[in-house]
Design a protein around this motif. Structure first.
Motif, PDB file in Angstrom:
ATOM      1  N   ASN A 180       0.821  -1.217   0.000  1.00 44.34           N
ATOM      2  CA  ASN A 180       0.000   0.000   0.000  1.00 44.34           C
ATOM      3  C   ASN A 180       0.851   1.263   0.000  1.00 44.34           C
ATOM      4  N   GLY A 181       2.123   1.093  -0.221  1.00 46.20           N
ATOM      5  CA  GLY A 181       2.968   2.271  -0.375  1.00 46.20           C
ATOM      6  C   GLY A 181       3.613   2.769   0.900  1.00 46.20           C
ATOM      7  N   ASN A 186       9.476   4.608   7.420  1.00 49.82           N
ATOM      8  CA  ASN A 186       8.617   5.792   7.524  1.00 49.82           C
ATOM      9  C   ASN A 186       7.933   5.834   8.875  1.00 49.82           C
ATOM     10  N   TRP A 240      -3.820   4.034  12.325  1.00 52.82           N
ATOM     11  CA  TRP A 240      -3.770   4.670  11.010  1.00 52.82           C
ATOM     12  C   TRP A 240      -3.485   3.657   9.907  1.00 52.82           C
TER      13      TRP A 240
ATOM     14  N   PRO B  76       2.543   6.272  -2.266  1.00 49.36           N
ATOM     15  CA  PRO B  76       1.635   6.401  -1.122  1.00 49.36           C
ATOM     16  C   PRO B  76       0.355   7.128  -1.510  1.00 49.36           C
ATOM     17  N   LEU B  78      -3.206   8.691   0.171  1.00 48.97           N
ATOM     18  CA  LEU B  78      -3.997   9.001   1.358  1.00 48.97           C
ATOM     19  C   LEU B  78      -5.408   9.309   0.907  1.00 48.97           C
ATOM     20  N   SER B  86     -14.309   2.854  11.453  1.00 48.97           N
ATOM     21  CA  SER B  86     -13.209   2.060  10.926  1.00 48.97           C
ATOM     22  C   SER B  86     -13.611   1.299   9.668  1.00 48.97           C
ATOM     23  N   ARG B  89     -12.429   3.205   6.711  1.00 48.49           N
ATOM     24  CA  ARG B  89     -10.969   3.148   6.657  1.00 48.49           C
ATOM     25  C   ARG B  89     -10.496   1.798   6.135  1.00 48.49           C
ATOM     26  N   ARG B  93      -8.203   0.891   2.927  1.00 47.75           N
ATOM     27  CA  ARG B  93      -6.949   0.153   2.993  1.00 47.75           C
ATOM     28  C   ARG B  93      -7.018  -1.102   2.137  1.00 47.75           C
ATOM     29  N   GLY B  96      -6.196  -0.527  -1.234  1.00 47.92           N
ATOM     30  CA  GLY B  96      -4.773  -0.302  -1.483  1.00 47.92           C
ATOM     31  C   GLY B  96      -4.237   1.040  -1.036  1.00 47.92           C
ATOM     32  N   ALA B  97      -5.058   1.846  -0.318  1.00 52.91           N
ATOM     33  CA  ALA B  97      -4.567   3.144   0.139  1.00 52.91           C
ATOM     34  C   ALA B  97      -3.575   2.955   1.288  1.00 52.91           C
ATOM     35  N   THR B  98      -2.659   3.886   1.403  1.00 54.64           N
ATOM     36  CA  THR B  98      -1.642   3.797   2.438  1.00 54.64           C
ATOM     37  C   THR B  98      -2.190   4.238   3.784  1.00 54.64           C
ATOM     38  N   GLY B  99      -3.038   5.248   3.777  1.00 51.35           N
ATOM     39  CA  GLY B  99      -3.582   5.753   5.031  1.00 51.35           C
ATOM     40  C   GLY B  99      -4.687   6.738   4.751  1.00 51.35           C
ATOM     41  N   TRP B 100      -5.163   7.365   5.809  1.00 52.52           N
ATOM     42  CA  TRP B 100      -6.306   8.251   5.629  1.00 52.52           C
ATOM     43  C   TRP B 100      -6.108   9.544   6.405  1.00 52.52           C
ATOM     44  N   THR B 113       0.624  14.217   8.411  1.00 55.29           N
ATOM     45  CA  THR B 113       0.233  12.947   7.801  1.00 55.29           C
ATOM     46  C   THR B 113       1.040  12.672   6.536  1.00 55.29           C
ATOM     47  N   VAL B 117       4.214   9.449   5.554  1.00 50.81           N
ATOM     48  CA  VAL B 117       4.518   8.533   4.461  1.00 50.81           C
ATOM     49  C   VAL B 117       5.627   9.047   3.535  1.00 50.81           C
TER      50      VAL B 117
END
Lengths: 669, 119
Positions: A180-181, A186, A240, B76, B78, B86, B89, B93, B96-100, B113, B117
């Motif tokens: 997911n990158g 990091n 997160w 990355p 977001l 959740s 979220r 994820r 395939g997302a790295t975060g939010w 944030t 990344v």
């Protein structure tokens, strides 16, 4: 060192700290009005006041403790949200800060204390249960001799509780975490911002190459995090990344000792036993620390001594080079290479030592905040004070001398420059006058500007005044700039009435004198009705000069590079005979003075320009080099020589004089 | 550092752009998933910030597309969400997302944030 001296030293360090805290106070109070996070500013202010109080109590400085304590109590009301910060409270806090500063000076230098009633009353106003008014009376009547008569009353100092939590946890990122990158590094770097972390890589799962698969995640990390943050905030960081991070808290803490002493479990994977994974690599513990500058305090004398020694080293280096040339050492020989390496090291050493003496101008600029406030109050003018470039660094010895002249310029700008609100309104200006204090570096010089958008200089008034004061001859024609620069003449004053703030206006000549003593120039640019700008140009350091060395006869001279306009071969036809024994040189359609008396000379000519932008031609026999020279005072070792700034010692040990272009050029013509 | 922001709200795009450009990033805004894919032919982002609900192509689909293309496979990503639960979220994820990043956000939070990344 006996105890008395030791104690005095600690006292001095405390005063230095006080100064730092006071400047934090000014800083934070100055920006609190526009800050989105007022609470954190209040907290910073609180901590500084608290530190001052703590130290003051240790030295029994009752006066300081009392005000700091009161200040602190008031701040507590704001900190706990009972009161809100507004313009009025900021002003009261600034006043309290000024008074704290006065009290510090009182203990440090024995300066007198002004009336404090107002400050105390203002602060007490915020507290419902104000302190006994009698205390103020005691404070006001206090003189230094009476300190001993004060009974030392221990003040309860509560230590600010900086709670620190320690968390132990493990991360075991899954494939999806990386795909997911994201990256484990990091995450660790991010975590490091939250506190101090200790990380242990657990690579026990890594199999031998035979079984190794490139896209399987084998690595885990054990982490100890020490942070002021609460557990929820830390959990949020883990959340997160969702479950991909594979994070779990370890409740039974593994201590640091365990980390170092306990060998990691022997890899369970049967194929790991063939020794392909080096245990030394596996057991690496890395530590991330908060990046903070650590500083030590050094006596300036020691740094000065170091600077002196390095200067000697530079001179010595030159001597070696001269020796080598005369003993025919071949370029590129091993001796030559070794010496040039030494040269380079010396130069680096020199630069670094000079950097040690450099100090941000902020220290001086911050002090001006108060001058502005006081001057504005006394003159009844509204002033917005802008400081720019306070991070610029300058040699400490110069910095120390800047305070007085800047104070003078700022008081002048407010008193004479800026207009009263009603007058400003008439001239379609904002009620509030703007005052700028800037520092920046331009072509190797350190420039400071004091600019106001006030009424500007009145040229005709200055001109008349200069005639009446016999500074200039009547009827003489002067350019606007020349007239404006007359204000730097000794005994000049534009205001007929003595003002409480900046006196009679004497002092512009003193300002100029102080500035030139530290090798600087000051000039003024003004437009009537629009404002005035004073510009101070200073050398970056007092001990090294960038100069051009030339030979005249069998004597070598140095002229600072910033004065040199041009160097060329003298053209005989451009030399004009003005009178019986006076020649001038035609340079770019301008007739400029030249230092020869006869026309038959044919040589190299240097054109120099002084601070007044007048050009001079100097005929020299030979230009030798452009380089950096270490300044050695002639006054200290011989006596003052007119026409020369100072001297330097050249590589061959001979002395060369450095020409003073600004005030001494006349003596060569 | 290049950042692509994908959001159908002009206001959000402007706010993000303003904060990020002030922080020294190079920003390419896109209006929705399709627009983003089009602009990605030219723009090479170090990080992509995308809204979830958008016309034409929504955030989840965009993320899936980005993860399957070689150019953006490991960039990355977001996603912006107003929902704190959740479930959303996890959906992000899973795609395939790295975060939010939770809306509304502060500038500090946004930059923090991103730094998480892009250290």
């Amino acid at each position: 060192m006996n105890d008395q001296e030791g104690l005095e030293e600690i006292r001095q360090v405390f005063f230095q700290e006080c100064e730092e805290h006071l400047s934090v106070l000014e800083d934070e109070l100055g920006s609190i009005g526009t800050s989105p996070d007022k609470l954190s500013k209040i907290n910073t202010i609180f901590r500084s006041v608290h530190s001052i109080k703590g130290g003051a109590a240790a030295f029994g400085m009752e006066n300081l403790v009392r005000l700091a304590h009161l200040f602190e109590e008031v701040l507590e009301k704001f900190r706990s949200g009972l009161l809100d910060i507004d313009q009025n409270s900021v002003e009261i806090f600034l006043k309290a800060t000024d008074f704290l500063s006065d009290i510090v000076s009182f203990y440090r230098f024995g300066t007198s204390l002004s009336d404090s009633n107002e400050t105390y009353a203002d602060l007490n106003h915020y507290l419902n249960d104000g302190i006994d008014p009698d205390q103020n009376l005691i404070l006001n009547s206090m003189v230094p001799e009476e300190i001993d008569e004060f009974k030392f009353q221990p003040v309860k100092i509560d230590i600010i509780d900086q709670k620190e939590n320690t968390f132990f946890f493990e991360i075991n990122p899954k494939y999806s975490f990386y795909s997911n990158g994201d990256d484990a590094i990091n995450f660790l770097v991010f975590l490091q911002k939250k506190g101090i972390i200790e990380v242990e890589l657990d690579a026990t799962e890594v199999p031998s190459l035979t079984y190794f698969e490139a896209d399987v995640c084998y690595l885990k990390w054990k982490i100890i995090l020490r942070t002021p943050e609460a557990r929820e905030n830390i959990e949020e960081i883990f959340e997160w990344s969702g479950g991909d991070l594979g994070c779990k808290f370890i409740e039974s803490p593994f201590s640091k000792d365990n980390l170092e002493l306990q060998p990691l479990p022997i890899p369970t994977h049967e194929s790991s036993n063939d020794g392909l994974v080096d245990p030394a690599l596996v057991n690496r513990v890395s530590q991330y620390e908060n990046k903070e500058h650590s500083t030590i305090r050094i006596d300036t004398c020691r740094v000065d001594k170091l600077v002196d020694l390095v200067s000697e080293l530079v001179i010595n280096q030159g001597a070696i080079r001269t020796q080598m040339q005369s003993s025919n050492v071949l370029p590129g020989s091993s001796l030559d290479i070794a010496v040039s390496e030494l040269n380079q090291l010396t130069q680096e050493l020199q630069e670094n030592v000079m950097a040690m003496r450099a100090h941000p101008i902020k220290a001086v600029f911050q002090r001006m905040n108060r001058i502005v406030r006081e001057a504005a109050r006394l003159s009844g003018k509204h002033v917005v004070f802008h400081i720019e470039g306070e991070e610029a660094e300058i040699d400490r010895s110069i910095l120390e001398k800047l305070s007085e002249p800047l104070m003078h310029l700022i008081r002048n700008a407010i008193d004479h420059g800026l207009e009263k609100p009603n007058i400003r309104k008439n001239s379609k200006k904002n009620n509030e006058g703007n005052l700028y204090l800037r520092a920046f570096i331009r072509s190797g010089r350190f420039i400071i500007e004091v600019e106001d958008d006030g009424s500007g200089l009145n040229c005709s008034k200055i001109y008349k005044k200069a005639i009446s004061k016999k500074i200039i001859m009547p009827g003489i024609h002067l350019e606007k700039e020349e007239i404006q620069n007359l204000i730097f003449s000794p005994g000049f004053s534009t205001l007929d009435v003595v003002s409480e703030l900046s006196g009679r206006g004497v002092g512009m000549d003193v300002v100029k004198k102080t500035i030139s003593e530290i090798g600087g120039n000051i000039s003024v640019f003004s437009e009537e009705g629009k404002g005035t700008k004073f510009s101070i140009s200073l050398p970056m350091t007092l001990s090294i000069i960038d100069g051009l060395i030339f030979k005249s006869g069998n004597q070598k001279f140095i002229v600072p590079t910033n004065y040199v306009v041009e160097a060329f071969l003298l053209e005989e036809k451009k030399i004009l005979k003005i009178s019986e024994n006076e020649l001038k040189y035609l340079y770019r359609n301008e007739l400029i003075p030249i230092n020869i008396k006869e026309k038959k000379y044919l040589s190299i000519c240097l054109v120099l320009q002084n601070e007044k932008k007048s050009n001079y031609a100097i005929v020299v026999d030979e230009l030798i080099d452009q380089s950096k020279f270490v300044i050695k005072s002639i006054e200290k070792n011989y006596k003052k020589l007119s026409g020369f700034l100072s001297s330097t010692i050249l590589g061959d040990g001979s002395v060369a004089l450095i020409i003073d272009v600004d005030s001494g050029i006349g003596s060569f013509l | 550092m290049n950042i692509m922001i994908v959001d159908d709200s002009r206001t959000i795009r402007n706010i993000l752009r303003n904060i990020l450009e002030k922080a020294g990033y190079n920003v390419c805004p896109a209006e929705d998933g399709l627009d983003a894919l089009e602009k990605l032919k030219l723009f090479d982002p170090n990080i992509i910030i995308t809204d979830l609900n958008m016309p034409r192509m929504d955030g989840l689909e965009l993320v899936k597309k980005l993860r399957s293309g070689p150019k953006t496979q490991y960039v990355p990503i977001l996603f912006l969400t107003t929902e704190g639960n959740s479930e959303v979220r996890n959906k992000g994820r899973e795609s395939g997302a790295t975060g939010w990043l939770l809306k509304p956000f502060t500038a500090d939070r946004l930059l923090e944030t991103i730094e998480r990344v892009l250290p």
